[in-house]
Scaffold this motif. Structure first.
Motif, PDB file in Angstrom:
ATOM      1  N   ARG A   1     -21.275  77.695 -25.284  1.00 67.57           N
ATOM      2  CA  ARG A   1     -21.360  78.905 -24.473  1.00 67.57           C
ATOM      3  C   ARG A   1     -20.057  79.030 -23.687  1.00 67.57           C
ATOM      4  N   SER A   2     -19.311  80.084 -23.928  1.00 67.18           N
ATOM      5  CA  SER A   2     -18.070  80.290 -23.176  1.00 67.18           C
ATOM      6  C   SER A   2     -17.951  81.760 -22.799  1.00 67.18           C
ATOM      7  N   TYR A   3     -17.452  81.988 -21.601  1.00 70.95           N
ATOM      8  CA  TYR A   3     -17.402  83.323 -21.011  1.00 70.95           C
ATOM      9  C   TYR A   3     -16.010  83.554 -20.429  1.00 70.95           C
ATOM     10  N   PHE A   4     -15.474  84.764 -20.667  1.00 71.17           N
ATOM     11  CA  PHE A   4     -14.125  85.100 -20.200  1.00 71.17           C
ATOM     12  C   PHE A   4     -14.120  86.446 -19.503  1.00 71.17           C
ATOM     13  N   ALA A   5     -13.298  86.532 -18.457  1.00 74.77           N
ATOM     14  CA  ALA A   5     -13.005  87.807 -17.801  1.00 74.77           C
ATOM     15  C   ALA A   5     -11.552  88.165 -18.095  1.00 74.77           C
ATOM     16  N   TYR A   6     -11.306  89.450 -18.382  1.00 73.58           N
ATOM     17  CA  TYR A   6      -9.952  89.925 -18.697  1.00 73.58           C
ATOM     18  C   TYR A   6      -9.551  91.015 -17.721  1.00 73.58           C
ATOM     19  N   ILE A   7      -8.287  90.990 -17.328  1.00 74.97           N
ATOM     20  CA  ILE A   7      -7.694  92.055 -16.521  1.00 74.97           C
ATOM     21  C   ILE A   7      -6.392  92.468 -17.205  1.00 74.97           C
ATOM     22  N   ASN A   8      -6.260  93.762 -17.467  1.00 66.69           N
ATOM     23  CA  ASN A   8      -5.071  94.257 -18.188  1.00 66.69           C
ATOM     24  C   ASN A   8      -4.907  93.559 -19.537  1.00 66.69           C
ATOM     25  N   ASN A   9      -6.026  93.300 -20.215  1.00 71.14           N
ATOM     26  CA  ASN A   9      -6.035  92.663 -21.538  1.00 71.14           C
ATOM     27  C   ASN A   9      -5.552  91.224 -21.529  1.00 71.14           C
ATOM     28  N   GLU A  10      -5.423  90.625 -20.340  1.00 69.19           N
ATOM     29  CA  GLU A  10      -5.016  89.233 -20.225  1.00 69.19           C
ATOM     30  C   GLU A  10      -6.162  88.416 -19.638  1.00 69.19           C
ATOM     31  N   PRO A  11      -6.366  87.190 -20.139  1.00 72.73           N
ATOM     32  CA  PRO A  11      -7.457  86.371 -19.594  1.00 72.73           C
ATOM     33  C   PRO A  11      -7.228  86.049 -18.122  1.00 72.73           C
ATOM     34  N   ALA A  12      -8.263  86.254 -17.304  1.00 70.30           N
ATOM     35  CA  ALA A  12      -8.145  86.036 -15.860  1.00 70.30           C
ATOM     36  C   ALA A  12      -9.031  84.894 -15.369  1.00 70.30           C
ATOM     37  N   ALA A  13     -10.119  84.607 -16.067  1.00 66.48           N
ATOM     38  CA  ALA A  13     -11.026  83.529 -15.661  1.00 66.48           C
ATOM     39  C   ALA A  13     -11.883  83.130 -16.850  1.00 66.48           C
ATOM     40  N   PHE A  14     -12.359  81.884 -16.835  1.00 66.87           N
ATOM     41  CA  PHE A  14     -13.244  81.427 -17.917  1.00 66.87           C
ATOM     42  C   PHE A  14     -14.183  80.346 -17.413  1.00 66.87           C
ATOM     43  N   TRP A  15     -15.320  80.254 -18.095  1.00 63.68           N
ATOM     44  CA  TRP A  15     -16.285  79.167 -17.945  1.00 63.68           C
ATOM     45  C   TRP A  15     -16.668  78.730 -19.362  1.00 63.68           C
ATOM     46  N   ILE A  16     -16.554  77.446 -19.636  1.00 63.69           N
ATOM     47  CA  ILE A  16     -16.908  76.911 -20.952  1.00 63.69           C
ATOM     48  C   ILE A  16     -17.895  75.764 -20.751  1.00 63.69           C
ATOM     49  N   GLY A  17     -18.990  75.783 -21.513  1.00 66.35           N
ATOM     50  CA  GLY A  17     -19.972  74.726 -21.364  1.00 66.35           C
ATOM     51  C   GLY A  17     -20.813  74.521 -22.604  1.00 66.35           C
ATOM     52  N   THR A  18     -21.780  73.637 -22.465  1.00 64.25           N
ATOM     53  CA  THR A  18     -22.645  73.233 -23.564  1.00 64.25           C
ATOM     54  C   THR A  18     -24.095  73.484 -23.188  1.00 64.25           C
ATOM     55  N   LEU A  19     -24.791  74.205 -24.030  1.00 65.29           N
ATOM     56  CA  LEU A  19     -26.222  74.430 -23.845  1.00 65.29           C
ATOM     57  C   LEU A  19     -26.956  73.327 -24.599  1.00 65.29           C
TER      58      LEU A  19
ATOM     59  N   GLU B   1      -9.464  98.378  -8.119  1.00 66.07           N
ATOM     60  CA  GLU B   1      -8.038  98.013  -8.172  1.00 66.07           C
ATOM     61  C   GLU B   1      -7.483  98.140  -9.587  1.00 66.07           C
ATOM     62  N   TYR B   2      -8.332  97.856 -10.590  1.00 70.01           N
ATOM     63  CA  TYR B   2      -7.905  97.924 -11.994  1.00 70.01           C
ATOM     64  C   TYR B   2      -8.899  98.786 -12.774  1.00 70.01           C
ATOM     65  N   PRO B   3      -8.923 100.089 -12.523  1.00 67.79           N
ATOM     66  CA  PRO B   3      -9.919 100.966 -13.173  1.00 67.79           C
ATOM     67  C   PRO B   3      -9.773 100.973 -14.693  1.00 67.79           C
ATOM     68  N   GLY B   4     -10.862 100.682 -15.361  1.00 64.79           N
ATOM     69  CA  GLY B   4     -10.872 100.691 -16.823  1.00 64.79           C
ATOM     70  C   GLY B   4     -10.106  99.552 -17.463  1.00 64.79           C
ATOM     71  N   LYS B   5      -9.667  98.571 -16.667  1.00 65.65           N
ATOM     72  CA  LYS B   5      -8.847  97.483 -17.209  1.00 65.65           C
ATOM     73  C   LYS B   5      -9.503  96.110 -17.037  1.00 65.65           C
ATOM     74  N   VAL B   6     -10.780  96.112 -16.717  1.00 65.92           N
ATOM     75  CA  VAL B   6     -11.530  94.864 -16.570  1.00 65.92           C
ATOM     76  C   VAL B   6     -12.531  94.757 -17.715  1.00 65.92           C
ATOM     77  N   ALA B   7     -12.547  93.617 -18.381  1.00 58.68           N
ATOM     78  CA  ALA B   7     -13.452  93.433 -19.514  1.00 58.68           C
ATOM     79  C   ALA B   7     -13.995  92.010 -19.515  1.00 58.68           C
ATOM     80  N   TYR B   8     -15.120  91.822 -20.214  1.00 59.42           N
ATOM     81  CA  TYR B   8     -15.764  90.511 -20.296  1.00 59.42           C
ATOM     82  C   TYR B   8     -16.110  90.231 -21.758  1.00 59.42           C
ATOM     83  N   LYS B   9     -15.880  88.976 -22.152  1.00 64.31           N
ATOM     84  CA  LYS B   9     -16.173  88.585 -23.537  1.00 64.31           C
ATOM     85  C   LYS B   9     -16.854  87.226 -23.551  1.00 64.31           C
ATOM     86  N   GLU B  10     -17.633  87.003 -24.620  1.00 63.32           N
ATOM     87  CA  GLU B  10     -18.272  85.713 -24.829  1.00 63.32           C
ATOM     88  C   GLU B  10     -17.835  85.160 -26.185  1.00 63.32           C
TER      89      GLU B  10
END
Length: 400
Positions: free
Chosen positions: A260-278, A201-210
């Motif tokens: 530890r925090s993880y983000f998903a991006y769609i169209n360079n905008e944040p779409a989801a996140f998980w933030i926690g403590t190890l 649906e979003y070719p080349g526009k999905v990214a993940y960052k930590e």
């Protein structure tokens, strides 16, 4: 304060109470040797006490066996409001002086004798007028502390309505492949299909960052808040909130190497996140959220599978999903137990009336819920409130 010795041995037991940060620091070595949860970590505790305006002072109980600290109860004296409400509607919010026992803050020896001594000391605290209530955050229902907190206070002081919730954990296998193989075939197919559908649906526009480092805090908090403002949890004052306290906690976590925090991006905008403590060998989830506009793609689930892979690669084999029940916890959790917060009221006329008012409001809420469930209106009203709260969050975001 000297107390009676345990009938089973000849040791002498003493209770001491730390009422300032300076006094708390005197117990650092003992505290650090007993702490097991990030909420009750001594440095996190001090950060919270120094940051929250409603906190009046520390109140840490230490039980000595001869000259050795054997148990500790980590609390704080603070101003706390108790909601008297039916459903989501709050009718009255009295402000009380609370001795709040933090989650994970019952440390050391928790034998029946030790817990009985501690409960007696806590009840004496409200009898002396140091606090209006004692608030225990989410005690396990099978614990001795829960049993005595519910049974030892007088009838008009005890909590008659503490509501239990499941607390979920997930034990991870050694690899992402082992995790996927543990799923039913249909479930495994669905997990593999989700990222393909999103990429199509979003070719080349999905990214993940930590984001794990101190230098990432501003970016992390800004991106998470952009998502959290759009959720119904924000309308309830819950979930991620980008304020000084949250940033201080995240900064401490980053400085200690826990973040530890993880983000998903769609169209360079944040779409989801998980933030926690190890913390130790467990990943404790603190915050999660997703942009409702992408709900059908389940970006949070896609991101979660990537988190599992990262944790397995780093030999972390347990995720603690934190307080409360949720669909994703049931979906992925494989261990659970029941917990409930408990409030003990001081035996004053004012506080007994508040306790009885709280009992009546919760009883009415349960009655209305039962009626609504029988007439199939419950889910419709629940959905209406969530939509309303989401819209409220959206409007607040537009006016920010």
């Amino acid at each position: 304060m000297k107390i009676a010795a345990d009938n089973n041995n000849s040791h002498s037991y003493t209770i001491k109470v730390a009422r300032s940060i300076e006094e708390v620091e005197q117990y650092r070595d003992s505290w650090e040797s007993m702490q097991w949860h990030p909420n009750a970590d001594i440095d996190f505790y001090i950060t919270i006490v120094n940051k929250r305006q409603e906190i009046i002072r520390p109140h840490v109980i230490v039980l000595y066996n001869d000259n050795n600290p054997e148990a500790m109860v980590i609390g704080r004296i603070e101003e706390k409001r108790i909601d008297i409400k039916i459903g989501y509607k709050v009718f009255y919010r009295p402000k009380l002086r609370s001795l709040t026992i933090v989650y994970g803050g019952i440390l050391g020896n928790q034998s029946a004798f030790h817990v009985n001594v501690i409960i007696t000391e806590l009840l004496d605290t409200v009898k002396r007028g140091d606090a209006d209530i004692i608030f225990f955050s989410n005690l396990p229902l099978d614990s001795e502390m829960y049993r005595l907190a519910k049974s030892k206070p007088g009838f008009f002081s005890r909590d008659h309505i503490s509501q239990s919730n499941l607390h979920w954990k997930m034990t991870l296998p050694g690899s992402i492949d082992a995790f996927l193989q543990s799923m039913k075939r249909k479930h495994r197919y669905w997990l593999n299909r989700l990222p393909r559908v999103l990429e199509k649906e979003y070719p080349g526009k999905v990214a993940y960052k930590e984001f794990h480092n101190k230098a990432d805090i501003d970016k992390l908090c800004s991106e998470a808040d952009n998502i959290a403002r759009k959720t119904y949890q924000r309308g309830l004052g819950a979930g991620f909130i980008n304020n000084d306290e949250t940033r201080q906690g995240i900064r401490l976590s980053a400085e200690r190497g826990w973040l530890r925090s993880y983000f998903a991006y769609i169209n360079n905008e944040p779409a989801a996140f998980w933030i926690g403590t190890l913390y130790g060998e467990t990943f404790y989830l603190s915050y999660t959220g997703y942009d409702p506009i992408y709900k059908k793609y389940e970006p949070g689930t896609i991101l979660f599978v990537r988190i599992i892979e990262d944790l397995c690669d780093n030999s972390i084999y347990e995720i603690d999903f934190g307080f409360g029940d949720a669909f994703y916890k049931k979906r992925f959790g494989n261990k659970n137990w029941e917990e409930a917060s408990v409030i003990i009221f001081s035996p004053s006329i004012k506080n007994i009336i508040i306790n009885l008012s709280r009992l009546m409001s919760v009883s009415l809420s349960k009655l209305f819920e039962k009626i609504l469930r029988q007439t199939n209106f419950y889910e419709k009203i629940k959905k209406y409130w969530r939509i309303r709260l989401t819209q409220k969050s959206k409007n607040n975001n537009e006016n920010f």
